[in-house]
Structures are given as structure tokens and as C-alpha cells.
Design an enzyme around this catalytic site. Structure first.
Site, mmCIF file in Angstrom:
data_model
loop_
_atom_site.group_PDB
_atom_site.id
_atom_site.type_symbol
_atom_site.label_atom_id
_atom_site.label_comp_id
_atom_site.label_asym_id
_atom_site.label_seq_id
_atom_site.Cartn_x
_atom_site.Cartn_y
_atom_site.Cartn_z
ATOM 1 N N ARG A 46 0.822 -1.214 0.000
ATOM 2 C CA ARG A 46 0.000 0.000 0.000
ATOM 3 C C ARG A 46 0.860 1.268 0.000
ATOM 4 O O ARG A 46 0.500 2.273 -0.627
ATOM 5 C CB ARG A 46 -0.947 -0.013 1.206
ATOM 6 C CG ARG A 46 -2.015 1.068 1.126
ATOM 7 C CD ARG A 46 -3.177 0.855 2.085
ATOM 8 N NE ARG A 46 -4.308 1.684 1.694
ATOM 9 C CZ ARG A 46 -4.805 2.675 2.437
ATOM 10 N NH1 ARG A 46 -4.294 2.953 3.610
ATOM 11 N NH2 ARG A 46 -5.826 3.372 1.982
ATOM 12 N N HIS A 50 0.374 4.119 -2.784
ATOM 13 C CA HIS A 50 0.019 5.503 -2.469
ATOM 14 C C HIS A 50 1.121 6.489 -2.842
ATOM 15 O O HIS A 50 0.843 7.651 -3.114
ATOM 16 C CB HIS A 50 -0.357 5.647 -0.989
ATOM 17 C CG HIS A 50 -1.782 5.282 -0.723
ATOM 18 N ND1 HIS A 50 -2.515 5.786 0.329
ATOM 19 C CD2 HIS A 50 -2.631 4.466 -1.393
ATOM 20 C CE1 HIS A 50 -3.749 5.279 0.301
ATOM 21 N NE2 HIS A 50 -3.836 4.469 -0.728
ATOM 22 N N HIS A 174 -6.285 -6.055 -3.470
ATOM 23 C CA HIS A 174 -7.086 -6.215 -2.248
ATOM 24 C C HIS A 174 -7.202 -7.671 -1.817
ATOM 25 O O HIS A 174 -7.895 -7.980 -0.858
ATOM 26 C CB HIS A 174 -8.455 -5.533 -2.404
ATOM 27 C CG HIS A 174 -8.343 -4.042 -2.267
ATOM 28 N ND1 HIS A 174 -9.355 -3.175 -2.595
ATOM 29 C CD2 HIS A 174 -7.312 -3.264 -1.827
ATOM 30 C CE1 HIS A 174 -8.945 -1.932 -2.367
ATOM 31 N NE2 HIS A 174 -7.711 -1.958 -1.909
ATOM 32 N N TRP A 190 -10.368 -8.772 2.980
ATOM 33 C CA TRP A 190 -11.096 -9.185 1.773
ATOM 34 C C TRP A 190 -11.093 -10.705 1.601
ATOM 35 O O TRP A 190 -12.006 -11.270 1.041
ATOM 36 C CB TRP A 190 -10.482 -8.528 0.539
ATOM 37 C CG TRP A 190 -10.657 -7.045 0.433
ATOM 38 C CD1 TRP A 190 -11.690 -6.396 -0.212
ATOM 39 C CD2 TRP A 190 -9.798 -6.005 0.932
ATOM 40 N NE1 TRP A 190 -11.511 -5.034 -0.133
ATOM 41 C CE2 TRP A 190 -10.371 -4.763 0.556
ATOM 42 C CE3 TRP A 190 -8.601 -5.998 1.661
ATOM 43 C CZ2 TRP A 190 -9.780 -3.530 0.876
ATOM 44 C CZ3 TRP A 190 -8.015 -4.777 1.988
ATOM 45 C CH2 TRP A 190 -8.603 -3.568 1.605
HETATM 46 ZN ZN1 ZEM Z 1 -6.330 -0.323 -1.473
HETATM 47 N N1 ZEM Z 1 -7.287 0.152 0.265
HETATM 48 N N2 ZEM Z 1 -7.617 0.882 -2.500
HETATM 49 N N3 ZEM Z 1 -5.302 -0.666 -3.157
HETATM 50 N N4 ZEM Z 1 -5.038 -1.423 -0.408
HETATM 51 C C1 ZEM Z 1 -6.987 -0.333 1.513
HETATM 52 C C2 ZEM Z 1 -6.022 -1.263 1.831
HETATM 53 C C3 ZEM Z 1 -5.124 -1.776 0.917
HETATM 54 C C4 ZEM Z 1 -8.708 1.555 -2.001
HETATM 55 C C5 ZEM Z 1 -8.990 1.764 -0.636
HETATM 56 O O1 ZEM Z 1 -9.907 2.767 -0.281
HETATM 57 C C6 ZEM Z 1 -8.348 1.027 0.390
HETATM 58 C C7 ZEM Z 1 -5.576 -0.190 -4.405
HETATM 59 C C8 ZEM Z 1 -6.728 0.458 -4.763
HETATM 60 C C9 ZEM Z 1 -7.675 0.940 -3.863
HETATM 61 C C10 ZEM Z 1 -3.964 -2.103 -0.926
HETATM 62 C C11 ZEM Z 1 -3.466 -2.006 -2.221
HETATM 63 C C12 ZEM Z 1 -4.092 -1.311 -3.236
HETATM 64 C C13 ZEM Z 1 -7.865 0.234 2.474
HETATM 65 C C14 ZEM Z 1 -7.797 -0.016 3.958
HETATM 66 C C15 ZEM Z 1 -8.716 1.075 1.786
HETATM 67 C C16 ZEM Z 1 -9.843 1.877 2.421
HETATM 68 C C17 ZEM Z 1 -6.794 0.930 4.601
HETATM 69 C C18 ZEM Z 1 -6.696 0.717 6.086
HETATM 70 O O2 ZEM Z 1 -7.695 0.949 6.767
HETATM 71 O O3 ZEM Z 1 -5.619 0.311 6.553
HETATM 72 C C19 ZEM Z 1 -9.504 2.054 -3.091
HETATM 73 C C20 ZEM Z 1 -10.778 2.848 -3.019
HETATM 74 C C21 ZEM Z 1 -8.873 1.665 -4.237
HETATM 75 C C22 ZEM Z 1 -9.377 1.901 -5.615
HETATM 76 C C23 ZEM Z 1 -9.449 0.920 -6.497
HETATM 77 C C24 ZEM Z 1 -4.512 -0.511 -5.299
HETATM 78 C C25 ZEM Z 1 -4.452 -0.086 -6.764
HETATM 79 C C26 ZEM Z 1 -3.571 -1.205 -4.573
HETATM 80 C C27 ZEM Z 1 -2.254 -1.755 -4.991
HETATM 81 C C28 ZEM Z 1 -2.001 -2.132 -6.251
HETATM 82 C C29 ZEM Z 1 -3.390 -2.948 0.085
HETATM 83 C C30 ZEM Z 1 -2.230 -3.917 -0.094
HETATM 84 C C31 ZEM Z 1 -4.123 -2.746 1.257
HETATM 85 C C32 ZEM Z 1 -3.935 -3.396 2.612
HETATM 86 C C33 ZEM Z 1 -3.077 -2.531 3.500
HETATM 87 C C34 ZEM Z 1 -2.849 -3.109 4.858
HETATM 88 O O4 ZEM Z 1 -2.394 -2.339 5.720
HETATM 89 O O5 ZEM Z 1 -3.099 -4.284 5.110
#
Ligand code: ZEM
Length: 304
Positions: A46, A50, A174, A190
Site C-alpha cells: 500500500r 500511495h 485487495h 477481503w
Molecule cells: Zn487499497 N485500500 N484501495 N489498493 N489497499 C486499503 C487497503 C489496501 C482503495 C482503498 O480505499 C483502500 C488499491 C486500490 C484501492 C492495498 C493495495 C491497493 C484500504 C484499507 C482502503 C480503504 C486501509 C486501512 O484501513 O488500513 C480504493 C478505493 C482503491 C481503488 C481501487 C490498489 C491499486 C492497490 C495496490 C495495487 C493494500 C495492499 C491494502 C492493505 C493494506 C494493509 O495495511 O493491510
């Protein structure tokens, strides 16, 4: 040892052997028994996402160059809540291998983590530079909001230069990690095994009847509860989807790719590897020797 590029205008990126030492050090810190599901992997993925996902193709601003999250303007963005943990995991590596920039380290860490979590090998190139002040940090609000729908996803990801297929492939990340109520306000994971990369996210998205649930904080997400389980087990096994995840299922153009990736893990791995590599290169211009040539970058970072 690496020759110093003192008279050259090119940044001097780390050598292949230096980078394999860094990669080995990243591998050895992935196991974190006291953190989340026992792994730093998901939060590192993540962090890289970001750092890169701020890119805007029209203005050529944002992207993984610069490591702007070290500054409050970007690091303090509520959208980046929790990513300080990812940065802290990597701090000892930066101290041990000062030759790597933060921007390279954050992106490389995701590539190493994905491979170690049984995901695809993703091509990655060094040469990113670190900003030395916060003057080039992109405005907040460029990252996606999980409470929104398909139009929002297109608005955000088209700005980065991605198409519908790439949006779906990227969302397959995810499969990893979880939501934290004290970070995004959403809660849960997920898939059941959130530290192993696979196409399970797409299979579950299609398989279950996802029910909207309002959380105590007023936010809405989707959950699947296995009614056959004992109440106590239900609590533990409950899986979640964000409204944006459900949008992939409901939008016809996104849905085509959800179906294909659910059926064909190899296709998902190939497409994910390609799109994640593209994500990490957004906004980074290289010459024929792969050196970063972005004019303004030459002022900082690798030049010694
Ligand atoms: Zn995420 N993501 N993401 N994401 N994401 C979260 C967690 C993780 C969205 C999103 O709002 C959120 C992509 C795309 C998008 C990862 C990777 C990628 C979380 C939870 C949210 C709310 C955060 C938390 O509370 O810690 C949205 C709206 C997306 C639009 C499509 C893309 C692209 C990613 C990578 C290629 C990953 C690995 C996590 C888990 C993080 C963790 O701390 O476990």
C-alpha cells in the site's frame, strides 16, 4: 564498487549487487509476528501504491519519485493514515544501505513483498530521487475514496493514465491485507489468507452475496457472513468489500475483467505484474540507459 558520477548529469543508481542486498534485507523483515496478520507485506504494498497513485498525466505531477510522504503535507494526508508503519519497517534498511533513495526503497519493497507472498515477479528499475523539501508535493485528494462508485474510480485512475482493465487488475491487490477502523474507518479483510497473493479476491467478489453494513462510525461497507458458522466463528470469518470493490462487479465494463481474473489466475498475475510495474514508473522519465532524466529530479538525490 560503483564509480561515482561526479561529472555526469545522470543520477548514479545503485548497482545490481547493491540492490540484491537491499532486496534480501527487505525479505528478512517481512515476517512481523506482532503486526497485523504476521506480515509487513500488505502495508508495504500500500505504501508503494500511495506513493505512485498521486500521478496526474496532464500536469505530469505526482508519482513515486520524490518520496514526498516523508513530509507532513503528504504523510499527514488522512488518505495515508497507517502508512507510517510501512515507512518505519523500512527505516533500518535505509540506515543500513544509505545509497538507496526512499523512493526506490518504498517501491522495491512492494515488489519484493508481492513475490515473497507468492505473487508474480514484477519488473522494477532504480533511479528515483528524493525531494529535499515539500515544494513539489502534489495536492491532497488524488487517491481513491473507497466509499464511492465506478465513476469515481474512472475519474481517479484515468487521471493516472489507466484504462478499465488496468483498474480491475490493480484492484486485485485487495487480495492482500486489511482495513483498519483507526486508519480508513473501514474494517476487516477481503480474503481469509491476506498474506498470500492470488486471485481469490475476484472469486469471492463473484461467489458471495455481499450485504451492505453500516459500521458504528456511520461508514458503509459490504460483508459476507457464513450463516452456517457458530456466531463466534462468524465474527472471525467475516469478509468485507469496499463500495468501490462492489462497483467492479456492477459496472459492465469492469465486470468483464472481474470474470476473467476470477477464472484465470495466470492471466491476473501477468496483467497485475504489468500494471503494477507501470504504476511504479508513472511520472518517471528515463534515457536509453534507464537513467532518470526528469530535469527537476537532477537537482536532488543520487547526484554525488
Ligand atoms: Zn487499497 N485500500 N484501495 N489498493 N489497499 C486499503 C487497503 C489496501 C482503495 C482503498 O480505499 C483502500 C488499491 C486500490 C484501492 C492495498 C493495495 C491497493 C484500504 C484499507 C482502503 C480503504 C486501509 C486501512 O484501513 O488500513 C480504493 C478505493 C482503491 C481503488 C481501487 C490498489 C491499486 C492497490 C495496490 C495495487 C493494500 C495492499 C491494502 C492493505 C493494506 C494493509 O495495511 O493491510
Amino acid at each position: 564498487p560503483q564509480p561515482k558520477s561526479s561529472s555526469s548529469d545522470h543520477p548514479s543508481a545503485p548497482s545490481a549487487s547493491q540492490l540484491s542486498q537491499v532486496a534480501a534485507a527487505i525479505k528478512s523483515l517481512l515476517r512481523q509476528p506482532d503486526y497485523d496478520d504476521g506480515s509487513a507485506g500488505p502495508v508495504l504494498v500500500r505504501l508503494a501504491w500511495h506513493s505512485a497513485g498521486t500521478y496526474c498525466k496532464d500536469t505530469n505531477t505526482g508519482g513515486s519519485n520524490g518520496a514526498g510522504m516523508r513530509y507532513e503535507a503528504e504523510g499527514g494526508d488522512p488518505a495515508n493514515a497507517g502508512l507510517q508503519h510501512a515507512r518505519a519497517f523500512l527505516e533500518p534498511i535505509k540506515a543500513q544501505f544509505p545509497f538507496i533513495t526512499y523512493a526506490d526503497l518504498w517501491t522495491l519493497a512492494a515488489v519484493v513483498a508481492i513475490r515473497e507472498m507468492d505473487g508474480p515477479q514484477i519488473s522494477w528499475k532504480p533511479g528515483r530521487t528524493d525531494f529535499t523539501d515539500d515544494s513539489r508535493i502534489p495536492p491532497r485528494g488524488r487517491l481513491p475514496d473507497g466509499s464511492k462508485g465506478a465513476d469515481h474510480l474512472r475519474w481517479i485512475f484515468y487521471r493516472m493514465g489507466f484504462n478499465d482493465q488496468e483498474i480491475v487488475a490493480l484492484s486485485g491487490a485487495h487480495n492482500l491485507g486489511r482495513c483498519h477502523s483507526d486508519r480508513s474507518g473501514f474494517e476487516g479483510k477481503w480474503v481469509n489468507n491476506p498474506t498470500r497473493f492470488s486471485n481469490t479476491y475476484f472469486r469471492l467478489l463473484k461467489m458471495h452475496d455481499w450485504k451492505k453494513k453500516e459500521l458504528a462510525n456511520g461508514m458503509e461497507q459490504f460483508v459476507y457472513v457464513d450463516e452456517d458458522l457458530e456466531p463466534e466463528e462468524q465474527e472471525e470469518e467475516t469478509l468485507m468489500m469496499l463500495p468501490t470493490d462492489i462497483a467492479l462487479l456492477e459496472d459492465p465494463s469492469f465486470r468483464v475483467w472481474v470474470d476473467r481474473y476470477a477464472e484465470d489466475k495466470d492471466l491476473f498475475f501477468r496483467d497485475f505484474a504489468a500494471v503494477f510495474a507501470k504504476l511504479l514508473e508513472l511520472g518517471i522519465r528515463r534515457d536509453k540507459d534507464e537513467n532518470v532524466v526528469n530535469e527537476e529530479n537532477l537537482a536532488d538525490g543520487y547526484r554525488s
